[in-house]
Design a protein around this motif. Structure first.
Motif, PDB file in Angstrom:
ATOM      1  N   ASN B 114     -33.043  25.378   6.420  1.00 50.59           N
ATOM      2  CA  ASN B 114     -32.423  25.221   7.734  1.00 50.59           C
ATOM      3  C   ASN B 114     -31.803  23.822   7.814  1.00 50.59           C
ATOM      4  O   ASN B 114     -32.515  22.829   7.889  1.00 50.59           O
ATOM      5  N   VAL B 115     -30.464  23.784   7.763  1.00 46.71           N
ATOM      6  CA  VAL B 115     -29.774  22.485   7.700  1.00 46.71           C
ATOM      7  C   VAL B 115     -30.115  21.606   8.889  1.00 46.71           C
ATOM      8  O   VAL B 115     -30.352  20.414   8.744  1.00 46.71           O
ATOM      9  N   SER B 116     -30.179  22.223  10.062  1.00 49.09           N
ATOM     10  CA  SER B 116     -30.376  21.394  11.258  1.00 49.09           C
ATOM     11  C   SER B 116     -31.733  20.700  11.219  1.00 49.09           C
ATOM     12  O   SER B 116     -31.893  19.606  11.746  1.00 49.09           O
ATOM     13  N   PHE B 118     -33.161  19.529   8.519  1.00 50.04           N
ATOM     14  CA  PHE B 118     -32.993  18.341   7.657  1.00 50.04           C
ATOM     15  C   PHE B 118     -32.216  17.258   8.387  1.00 50.04           C
ATOM     16  O   PHE B 118     -32.493  16.073   8.243  1.00 50.04           O
ATOM     17  N   ARG B 119     -31.227  17.694   9.206  1.00 50.05           N
ATOM     18  CA  ARG B 119     -30.429  16.704   9.944  1.00 50.05           C
ATOM     19  C   ARG B 119     -31.296  15.905  10.903  1.00 50.05           C
ATOM     20  O   ARG B 119     -31.024  14.750  11.177  1.00 50.05           O
ATOM     21  N   ARG B 120     -32.324  16.581  11.438  1.00 47.67           N
ATOM     22  CA  ARG B 120     -33.173  15.920  12.436  1.00 47.67           C
ATOM     23  C   ARG B 120     -34.148  14.916  11.819  1.00 47.67           C
ATOM     24  O   ARG B 120     -34.770  14.145  12.531  1.00 47.67           O
ATOM     25  N   LEU B 121     -34.293  14.935  10.503  1.00 48.37           N
ATOM     26  CA  LEU B 121     -35.287  14.055   9.862  1.00 48.37           C
ATOM     27  C   LEU B 121     -34.922  12.584  10.054  1.00 48.37           C
ATOM     28  O   LEU B 121     -33.757  12.211   9.941  1.00 48.37           O
ATOM     29  N   GLU B 122     -35.932  11.772  10.361  1.00 49.55           N
ATOM     30  CA  GLU B 122     -35.668  10.370  10.656  1.00 49.55           C
ATOM     31  C   GLU B 122     -35.258   9.573   9.421  1.00 49.55           C
ATOM     32  O   GLU B 122     -34.417   8.689   9.500  1.00 49.55           O
ATOM     33  N   ASP B 123     -35.888   9.905   8.316  1.00 49.99           N
ATOM     34  CA  ASP B 123     -35.645   9.055   7.141  1.00 49.99           C
ATOM     35  C   ASP B 123     -34.574   9.615   6.208  1.00 49.99           C
ATOM     36  O   ASP B 123     -34.597   9.380   5.012  1.00 49.99           O
ATOM     37  N   LYS B 124     -33.633  10.367   6.770  1.00 49.21           N
ATOM     38  CA  LYS B 124     -32.511  10.832   5.943  1.00 49.21           C
ATOM     39  C   LYS B 124     -31.599   9.646   5.605  1.00 49.21           C
ATOM     40  O   LYS B 124     -31.603   8.630   6.301  1.00 49.21           O
ATOM     41  N   LYS B 125     -30.809   9.807   4.547  1.00 44.04           N
ATOM     42  CA  LYS B 125     -29.896   8.732   4.139  1.00 44.04           C
ATOM     43  C   LYS B 125     -28.469   9.246   4.242  1.00 44.04           C
ATOM     44  O   LYS B 125     -28.204  10.423   3.942  1.00 44.04           O
ATOM     45  N   LEU B 162     -26.098  21.497  -0.412  1.00 41.77           N
ATOM     46  CA  LEU B 162     -26.815  21.740  -1.657  1.00 41.77           C
ATOM     47  C   LEU B 162     -28.299  21.723  -1.325  1.00 41.77           C
ATOM     48  O   LEU B 162     -28.816  20.720  -0.848  1.00 41.77           O
ATOM     49  N   PHE B 163     -28.951  22.860  -1.548  1.00 40.98           N
ATOM     50  CA  PHE B 163     -30.385  22.935  -1.299  1.00 40.98           C
ATOM     51  C   PHE B 163     -31.117  22.965  -2.626  1.00 40.98           C
ATOM     52  O   PHE B 163     -30.646  23.603  -3.573  1.00 40.98           O
ATOM     53  N   ALA B 164     -32.226  22.277  -2.669  1.00 40.58           N
ATOM     54  CA  ALA B 164     -33.037  22.322  -3.888  1.00 40.58           C
ATOM     55  C   ALA B 164     -34.501  22.203  -3.510  1.00 40.58           C
ATOM     56  O   ALA B 164     -34.850  21.639  -2.474  1.00 40.58           O
ATOM     57  N   GLU B 165     -35.337  22.747  -4.356  1.00 39.99           N
ATOM     58  CA  GLU B 165     -36.770  22.583  -4.102  1.00 39.99           C
ATOM     59  C   GLU B 165     -37.549  22.713  -5.400  1.00 39.99           C
ATOM     60  O   GLU B 165     -37.048  23.233  -6.402  1.00 39.99           O
ATOM     61  N   LYS B 166     -38.760  22.197  -5.379  1.00 38.25           N
ATOM     62  CA  LYS B 166     -39.621  22.392  -6.540  1.00 38.25           C
ATOM     63  C   LYS B 166     -41.089  22.420  -6.123  1.00 38.25           C
ATOM     64  O   LYS B 166     -41.462  21.974  -5.045  1.00 38.25           O
ATOM     65  N   TRP B 167     -41.926  22.934  -6.998  1.00 36.47           N
ATOM     66  CA  TRP B 167     -43.385  22.952  -6.861  1.00 36.47           C
ATOM     67  C   TRP B 167     -43.873  23.702  -5.615  1.00 36.47           C
ATOM     68  O   TRP B 167     -44.829  23.299  -4.966  1.00 36.47           O
ATOM     69  N   SER B 415     -46.764  18.109  -4.578  1.00 38.30           N
ATOM     70  CA  SER B 415     -46.439  18.699  -3.282  1.00 38.30           C
ATOM     71  C   SER B 415     -45.179  19.554  -3.399  1.00 38.30           C
ATOM     72  O   SER B 415     -44.388  19.394  -4.317  1.00 38.30           O
ATOM     73  N   HIS B 416     -45.062  20.452  -2.443  1.00 34.02           N
ATOM     74  CA  HIS B 416     -43.868  21.305  -2.366  1.00 34.02           C
ATOM     75  C   HIS B 416     -42.755  20.474  -1.744  1.00 34.02           C
ATOM     76  O   HIS B 416     -42.819  20.086  -0.584  1.00 34.02           O
ATOM     77  N   GLN B 417     -41.727  20.158  -2.553  1.00 36.01           N
ATOM     78  CA  GLN B 417     -40.665  19.274  -2.090  1.00 36.01           C
ATOM     79  C   GLN B 417     -39.364  20.039  -1.893  1.00 36.01           C
ATOM     80  O   GLN B 417     -38.966  20.805  -2.760  1.00 36.01           O
ATOM     81  N   ARG B 418     -38.760  19.802  -0.749  1.00 37.74           N
ATOM     82  CA  ARG B 418     -37.497  20.476  -0.431  1.00 37.74           C
ATOM     83  C   ARG B 418     -36.443  19.421  -0.106  1.00 37.74           C
ATOM     84  O   ARG B 418     -36.734  18.423   0.542  1.00 37.74           O
ATOM     85  N   LEU B 419     -35.250  19.707  -0.563  1.00 35.97           N
ATOM     86  CA  LEU B 419     -34.214  18.687  -0.504  1.00 35.97           C
ATOM     87  C   LEU B 419     -32.918  19.321   0.001  1.00 35.97           C
ATOM     88  O   LEU B 419     -32.619  20.475  -0.316  1.00 35.97           O
ATOM     89  N   CYS B 420     -32.182  18.565   0.780  1.00 42.09           N
ATOM     90  CA  CYS B 420     -30.887  19.064   1.247  1.00 42.09           C
ATOM     91  C   CYS B 420     -29.849  17.944   1.146  1.00 42.09           C
ATOM     92  O   CYS B 420     -30.081  16.834   1.606  1.00 42.09           O
ATOM     93  N   ILE B 421     -28.719  18.246   0.505  1.00 38.43           N
ATOM     94  CA  ILE B 421     -27.605  17.299   0.484  1.00 38.43           C
ATOM     95  C   ILE B 421     -26.449  17.983   1.193  1.00 38.43           C
ATOM     96  O   ILE B 421     -25.976  19.030   0.743  1.00 38.43           O
ATOM     97  N   GLU B 422     -26.045  17.403   2.298  1.00 32.35           N
ATOM     98  CA  GLU B 422     -24.939  18.001   3.045  1.00 32.35           C
ATOM     99  C   GLU B 422     -23.704  17.132   2.873  1.00 32.35           C
ATOM    100  O   GLU B 422     -23.753  15.925   3.112  1.00 32.35           O
ATOM    101  N   VAL B 423     -22.637  17.749   2.423  1.00 37.14           N
ATOM    102  CA  VAL B 423     -21.396  17.001   2.221  1.00 37.14           C
ATOM    103  C   VAL B 423     -20.338  17.571   3.174  1.00 37.14           C
ATOM    104  O   VAL B 423     -20.089  18.777   3.178  1.00 37.14           O
TER     105      VAL B 423
END
Lengths: 278, 467
Positions: B114-116, B118-125, B162-167, B415-423
């Protein structure tokens, strides 16, 4: 030059490092802090050399065994592990005030060791096993991690007493959140290694005496310690406990560690070779 | 109808009771506190040992408590077993209850992002880049698919995500730990039902088939015989024990089938039965050389003797009979070690009981008789004390051990890590957002996002330099 002399000197080096860490923290000076780090590294090098030399000396005496067989040797190894883990923590968290609370523990352990008989004794039949090394090393990594968690828990409680953030002594402390997190990290590390320590002990007992668990006082106390930290982990992970309550539990856990280590020797059991005077 | 709902209500309530983590905390702390009792009061002692240790009054109180709470064998008491049973039920029901939710998260074919969120996360870059989203897509994609197990790209109106995840599976770690505890408890149950723990003392040269079961008076008959051919012990110069060694032979149907020397830490295993070196003791020597010294003349005579066979003494002084042997004889309340007991029968007068301690050869001088008797030499005979056990549950317990280590590692450090890169394309350049979540160690994930975002920024720069 023999291992006893090196280890005696190491005791003083640790004492100096602890002193410098405290000076650096209390007077908020960078220079003694840097010096403390190098003193601690020097102490760790001496500690390492002492352990290796003692190992070699035991072979020269014709009774070669890893220097992990009595209270003196275990205390020396305990200090070594505390310092090693601490130096990692200092590097990662870039904060030296933790050293003021952790390095004194290593110094006390070494000083306490020096009160005991440090002659190299041959192994009694029960200890002649390859499991000795695995069992003792894993247990003491666990104990050392719990010792550091104890230090950071104390720091957390001190930090929290100063609610207005006025005390100049606490300026250099890591934030309460970082202390809480660090305590938790150390406890997870300690719990993993305590578990492995108990397991290797059980496998060893099964290969030596035909039973993996016998409710001997030391076994039971290590399990009590395990229960205390298991409680802490469940409270933290599932009930969201943090802060003071976790700090108190961590201190209670370390008290159980100390009793498992020293107190049990007052009770009868199979682990009496870890006792005083041996 | 009402009955049914009532009963399902009751079931629900019981279920709810056992899903509570509060219960876990209470049980764990109860186990911790009550376990102390058995480390303070010695366990499985004999009545006389307790009496000796505690005195009459305290012994009476404790043995009354023992009759109800088994405090002299508390780890096998009914209430301790109930605590363990409660823990087991608690672990199983908690795990099933939470597993339902975890299962849905873990076993999905296409992970949902869910992109939104990830957008709401405080520590996004966030940073900007001079290239178009299409160009960036070609650069980013391989970087992520290298370090993340799963990745996919979704086109958006002005760029891509771009969504990615592992573990993802590491969410199972805690269930692995719980399963490991169930396995350990199950294994110990199997052991206590189908296994046994016993001991047997075998004199050198003899064999045994029956063993004594521990903490009972029962015997257990083995399918084979254990023969002790030899027992030896050695000491260091300091006097500390160095090695206890028994040469054992397994005899089945009258034929030797296995031969092995066992020492402490190196047992013999045969047909699921383990034989351990556990203790040893000395036995009455089969043959003794006695010395008889005539007090008046100082003449010394030596004669061989066997237990329970009288020997004629020199100079017609009568007969002497070795009656008994003790490995720890008592004299005036002191333990004087190994000793023989004998009877001296003269031609006239009553027979006299005589003690011949091996450690004190001139002991018999004190009797002030006309002949001084001593043991000149004897052949040492030992028996070996063997612990004999069978535990078919041990492999279940060991698999629990392995799962415990794996499970703790996974639960604590993965840990189960999920990642989102929005361009997002914006004219002739792009806006890039990097954000991620993990179910544990959030601080660690934060650091990872910082490092990744710096890496992606630099990746672009180095490409630009090339051009």
């Amino acid at each position: 030059m023999n291992s006893s002399i090196i280890l005696s000197v190491t005791t003083f080096v640790y004492g100096l490092a602890a002193f410098l860490y405290i000076v650096s923290w209390v007077f908020k000076k960078e220079a003694p802090g840097k010096l403390a780090l190098w003193t601690a590294v020097l102490g760790l090098a001496g500690n390492t050399a002492g352990i290796i030399l003692r190992w070699i000396e035991s072979y020269r005496l014709g009774i070669g065994h890893a220097p992990l067989s009595n209270l003196y040797e275990s205390l020396v190894f305990f200090s070594w592990t505390i310092l090693l883990i601490y130096l990692f923590v200092e590097r990662k968290y870039k904060n030296r005030t933790i050293g003021a609370f952790v390095t004194p523990l290593a110094f006390f352990a070494m000083a306490y060791a020096s009160l005991h008989n440090n002659s190299i004794q041959p192994l009694i039949p029960a200890l002649k096993s390859n499991w000795l090394i695995a069992h003792v090393i894993t247990c003491f990594i666990g104990y050392a991690a719990f010792a550091i968690a104890f230090g950071t828990s104390c720091m957390y409680l001190i930090k929290k007493r100063d609610t207005e953030g006025k005390s100049p002594l606490l300026k250099k402390f890591p934030t309460a959140n970082i202390l809480d997190e660090l305590t938790y990290q150390m406890i997870m590390l300690g719990f993993l290694f305590l578990s492995i320590g108990i397991i290797t002990g059980a496998v060893w007992a099964n290969s030596a005496w035909g039973r993996y668990w016998g409710w001997d006082p030391k076994e039971t106390w290590s399990l009590i310690t395990w229960f205390v930290y298991a409680t802490l982990l469940h409270a933290k992970m599932m009930r969201g406990w943090h802060g003071k309550r976790i700090a108190y539990l961590s201190i209670a856990g370390f008290a159980a560690v100390l009793f498992t280590y020293f107190g049990v020797n007052l009770l009868p059991g199979l682990h009496s070779y870890g006792a005083m005077g041996q | 109808m009402t009955n049914k709902t009532n009963s399902s209500d009751a079931v629900n309530r019981v279920w709810k009771f056992f899903t509570s983590v509060k219960l876990t905390v209470v049980i764990l702390l109860s186990l911790a506190v009550t376990s102390i009792i058995g480390t303070v009061i010695p366990q499985s002692g004999t009545a006389s040992e307790y009496f000796h240790k505690y005195g009459e009054l305290r012994y009476k109180i404790l043995s009354f408590l023992d009759s109800i709470f088994d405090i002299f064998d508390m780890y096998h008491s009914w209430w301790f077993q109930i605590l363990l049973l409660l823990l087991t039920i608690n672990i199983i029901i908690c795990s099933i209850d939470r597993m339902k939710a975890t299962w849905k998260i873990i076993f999905v074919k296409i992970p949902r992002f869910n992109v939104s969120r990830f957008r709401r996360l405080e520590d996004k870059k966030e940073f900007s880049d001079k290239r178009t989203p299409d160009e960036l897509k070609q650069i980013y994609k391989p970087v992520l698919s290298r370090s993340y197990g799963y990745s996919r790209i979704e086109q958006t109106d002005s760029g891509f995500c771009l969504f990615a995840e592992k573990w993802r599976w590491t969410r199972l770690g805690v269930y692995i730990v719980h399963l490991s505890i169930i396995l350990m408890l199950l294994g110990s149950l199997i052991g206590s039902i189908f296994g046994f723990e016993g001991f047997v003392n075998i004199p050198e040269g003899e064999s045994a088939k029956k063993i004594n079961l521990r903490n009972t008076t029962e015997m257990h008959l083995l399918d084979f015989e254990i023969k002790c051919e030899d027992f030896s012990l050695s000491f260091y110069d300091s006097g500390a024990p160095k090695e206890y060694r028994s040469s054992l032979v397994i005899i089945e149907n009258g034929k030797p089938v296995l031969k092995k020397d066992i020492i402490v830490n190196d047992p013999l295993r045969y047909k699921g039965i383990n034989i351990f070196q556990s203790s040893y003791g000395t036995l009455a020597p089969s043959e003794v050389t006695l010395s008889f010294t005539i007090r008046e003349t100082g003449m010394e005579y030596k004669k061989k003797a066997v237990i329970n066979k009288p020997v004629d003494m020199p100079e017609g002084l009568g007969t002497f009979l070795i009656k008994d042997y003790s490995s720890s004889a008592g004299f005036k309340g002191h333990n004087i070690g190994e000793a023989f007991m004998g009877i001296l029968t003269k031609k006239t007068g009553n027979p006299v009981n005589i003690m011949l301690p091996l450690r004190f050869p001139s002991f018999d001088k004190m009797r002030k008789g006309d002949v001084i008797i001593a043991v000149a030499s004897h052949n040492h005979r030992y028996y070996t004390g063997l612990q004999v056990t069978k535990d078919p549950g041990v492999w279940v317990v060991y698999s629990g051990f392995i799962l415990m280590i794996i499970g703790c590692f996974v639960t604590f450090f993965m840990s189960h890590q999920r990642l989102c890169i929005e361009v997002t394309g914006n004219g002739n350049h792009s806006m890039v957002m990097v954000a991620g979540t993990s179910n544990k160690n959030k601080i660690g994930m934060q650091r990872k996002i910082e490092i990744l975002s710096e890496k992606l920024e630099k990746l672009i720069q180095s490409n630009e330099e090339k051009e």
